[in-house]
Design an enzyme around this catalytic site. Structure first.
Site, mmCIF file in Angstrom:
data_model
loop_
_atom_site.group_PDB
_atom_site.id
_atom_site.type_symbol
_atom_site.label_atom_id
_atom_site.label_comp_id
_atom_site.label_asym_id
_atom_site.label_seq_id
_atom_site.Cartn_x
_atom_site.Cartn_y
_atom_site.Cartn_z
ATOM 1 N N LYS A 1 46.518 58.555 60.800
ATOM 2 C CA LYS A 1 47.886 57.083 59.859
ATOM 3 C C LYS A 1 48.569 58.275 59.334
ATOM 4 O O LYS A 1 47.767 58.804 58.677
ATOM 5 C CB LYS A 1 47.202 55.989 60.190
ATOM 6 C CG LYS A 1 49.481 55.289 59.648
ATOM 7 C CD LYS A 1 48.271 53.613 58.923
ATOM 8 C CE LYS A 1 49.516 52.838 58.871
ATOM 9 N NZ LYS A 1 49.246 51.545 58.886
ATOM 10 N N PHE B 1 43.588 50.015 48.496
ATOM 11 C CA PHE B 1 42.439 50.176 49.250
ATOM 12 C C PHE B 1 41.296 48.701 48.421
ATOM 13 O O PHE B 1 40.210 48.976 48.580
ATOM 14 C CB PHE B 1 41.515 51.081 49.004
ATOM 15 C CG PHE B 1 42.535 51.898 50.611
ATOM 16 C CD1 PHE B 1 43.126 51.526 50.751
ATOM 17 C CD2 PHE B 1 42.191 53.865 50.170
ATOM 18 C CE1 PHE B 1 44.608 52.866 52.147
ATOM 19 C CE2 PHE B 1 42.764 54.478 51.692
ATOM 20 C CZ PHE B 1 44.377 53.896 52.226
ATOM 21 N N ASN C 1 53.147 55.312 57.643
ATOM 22 C CA ASN C 1 52.759 54.139 56.569
ATOM 23 C C ASN C 1 53.797 54.277 55.797
ATOM 24 O O ASN C 1 55.010 54.293 56.003
ATOM 25 C CB ASN C 1 51.697 55.465 56.527
ATOM 26 C CG ASN C 1 50.592 54.203 54.957
ATOM 27 O OD1 ASN C 1 51.158 53.057 54.531
ATOM 28 N ND2 ASN C 1 49.581 54.462 55.459
ATOM 29 N N ASN D 1 48.448 55.567 47.328
ATOM 30 C CA ASN D 1 48.055 54.065 46.742
ATOM 31 C C ASN D 1 46.487 54.681 45.785
ATOM 32 O O ASN D 1 45.863 54.129 45.314
ATOM 33 C CB ASN D 1 48.304 52.663 46.277
ATOM 34 C CG ASN D 1 49.465 52.004 46.751
ATOM 35 O OD1 ASN D 1 50.127 52.492 46.608
ATOM 36 N ND2 ASN D 1 49.959 50.882 47.809
ATOM 37 N N THR D 2 46.224 55.720 46.643
ATOM 38 C CA THR D 2 45.091 56.063 46.319
ATOM 39 C C THR D 2 45.086 57.880 45.994
ATOM 40 O O THR D 2 45.579 58.396 46.583
ATOM 41 C CB THR D 2 43.420 56.249 47.610
ATOM 42 O OG1 THR D 2 43.804 54.852 48.015
ATOM 43 C CG2 THR D 2 42.732 57.003 47.323
ATOM 44 N N GLY E 1 46.139 46.679 56.257
ATOM 45 C CA GLY E 1 46.540 45.960 55.470
ATOM 46 C C GLY E 1 47.139 44.027 55.198
ATOM 47 O O GLY E 1 46.538 43.355 54.003
ATOM 48 N N SER F 1 48.200 56.382 52.315
ATOM 49 C CA SER F 1 48.648 55.906 51.636
ATOM 50 C C SER F 1 48.912 56.045 50.219
ATOM 51 O O SER F 1 48.261 57.269 49.806
ATOM 52 C CB SER F 1 47.629 54.364 51.446
ATOM 53 O OG SER F 1 47.563 53.716 49.929
ATOM 54 N N ASN G 1 53.786 47.369 47.626
ATOM 55 C CA ASN G 1 52.448 47.685 47.923
ATOM 56 C C ASN G 1 51.604 48.475 46.870
ATOM 57 O O ASN G 1 52.073 49.142 46.761
ATOM 58 C CB ASN G 1 51.929 46.504 48.553
ATOM 59 C CG ASN G 1 50.707 48.071 49.519
ATOM 60 O OD1 ASN G 1 50.259 48.130 49.016
ATOM 61 N ND2 ASN G 1 51.670 48.340 50.330
#
Length: 375
Positions: free
Chosen positions: A226, A120, A255, A188-189, A68, A186, A116
């Site tokens: 992860k 990516f 994560n 965020n995807t 990151g 993550s 955040n």
């Protein structure tokens, strides 16, 4: 001195802009040979008692930088100069992508935390592979810091194309990695975390393993996955069992979290809500991340290398993760708040904890608390 700089400058800048400024200084310092050598001599670990064997590598210690911070492998040697025992770059996707619209990085200063939703943002696996090839050529065969490469799914790729997308990145990057991480956690995807379900994770990890073996020039690249802290306990167990079944080399726990409640946040609610969606990292994540790590170790023991990350700030945190079952430990968010002397403080404190303990080596200490609790 860094605390003064943070309070006078960084905390008044947009967090993403502050990151680029600080990272630029690190890269600039690393380009000056004399300065790079001097800083490494002061900041990097020279404590033989902390030496760690993991993932087929000998490292000066167990403490590394999580993915990151350096998404595109532009500052690996500068980060090693600051004392990180291993550096994990990425997340890198099959295709380049700009990430989510800004603002997308937020500080919760009262909690020493970050939120955040970067999405990516990276140059793509082809460009990162070329950069790493140039770095290897410049080093002329000299081995540097242990380098992990964290790969994820390109946002525009549909879920049913995820395996092929990860395989593309693996084929381009495996030859440059000391270890490879499949990031399926993550927030965020869209749809990414669905890949943590074992019926989807099994074919994904199998395909990545085969691609790495096919393209790494006869070298076996360790493969890790992860996972998110938000998995239910039974899903953590399922991932642990799958890792053993597939002969996976490691699991990184954990994560960022999508949770906000129950974390004891001290930052005003309006500030937290104003930051919006995204993954929360830093001190508030400590308890859950540690809980997941302990559960994993109780399940897999020493059959799978565990990497503890999430809320790691101090030498005490690193020592606690080792006792819980982590062979390697990573941090990121605390780097923002503690600055360039962070690694030095962690190494010094960790050496003191080991000296005070009944263990002769860090390897002896790994998982000792969890074993006692489950005996």
């Amino acid at each position: 001195m860094y605390a003064l700089l943070f309070n006078l400058l960084f905390r008044h800048l947009d967090p993403e802009r502050a990151h680029h400024l600080a990272f630029g200084w690190i890269r600039l310092a690393a380009r000056v040979p004399v300065l790079r050598v001097l800083l490494a001599a002061v900041l990097a670990s020279r404590r033989p008692e902390l030496r760690t064997s993991a993932l087929g590598r000998e490292m000066p210690g167990p403490f590394g930088l999580a993915a990151g911070f350096d998404k595109n492998a532009t500052g690996v040697d500068g980060l090693a100069m600051l004392g990180f025992d291993h550096v994990e770059i990425g997340t890198v996707t099959g295709e380049p992508q700009p990430g989510n619209p800004a603002p997308r990085l937020f500080r919760l200063t009262a909690d020493r935390a970050l939120i955040n939703r970067m999405g990516f943002n990276n140059d793509g696996s082809s460009a990162v592979a070329a950069r790493l090839a140039a770095r290897a050529a410049a080093r002329r065969g000299r081995r540097g810091v242990t380098l992990g490469i964290n790969i994820g799914k390109t946002k525009a790729v549909p879920e049913n194309g995820a395996v092929a997308d990860y395989v593309t990145s693996t084929e381009r990057l495996a030859a440059h990695a000391d270890y490879l991480v499949v990031n399926v956690s993550s927030p965020n995807t869209p749809g990414l975390r669905n890949l943590q379900a074992t019926e989807q994770l099994r074919p994904l990890l199998t395909a990545v393993r085969e691609a790495a073996d096919r393209t790494a020039g006869g070298r076996r690249v360790p493969l890790l996955v992860k996972i998110a802290p938000d998995l239910a306990d039974e899903d953590v167990d399922a991932v642990a069992d799958l890792a053993v079944e597939l002969g996976l080399d490691g699991i990184i726990a954990t994560n960022t979290t999508i949770a906000r409640d129950g974390l004891g946040l001290r930052t005003r609610r309006d500030i937290v809500e104003g930051a919006g969606a995204g993954g929360l990292s830093g001190a508030p994540l400590r308890a859950r991340s540690l809980q997941v790590l302990r559960r994993l170790y109780a399940r897999v023991g020493d059959r799978v290398t565990l990497v503890g990350v999430g809320g790691v700030e101090t030498a005490d945190d690193v020592w606690e993760r080792i006792l819980a079952g982590a062979t390697l430990v990573q941090g990121y968010s605390a780097f923002v708040y503690q600055g360039p002397l962070w690694c030095r403080r962690v190494h010094r404190g960790l050496a003191a904890r080991l000296a005070e303990s009944p263990y002769a080596t860090l390897a002896e200490a790994v998982g000792s608390d969890t074993r006692k609790a489950t005996a």
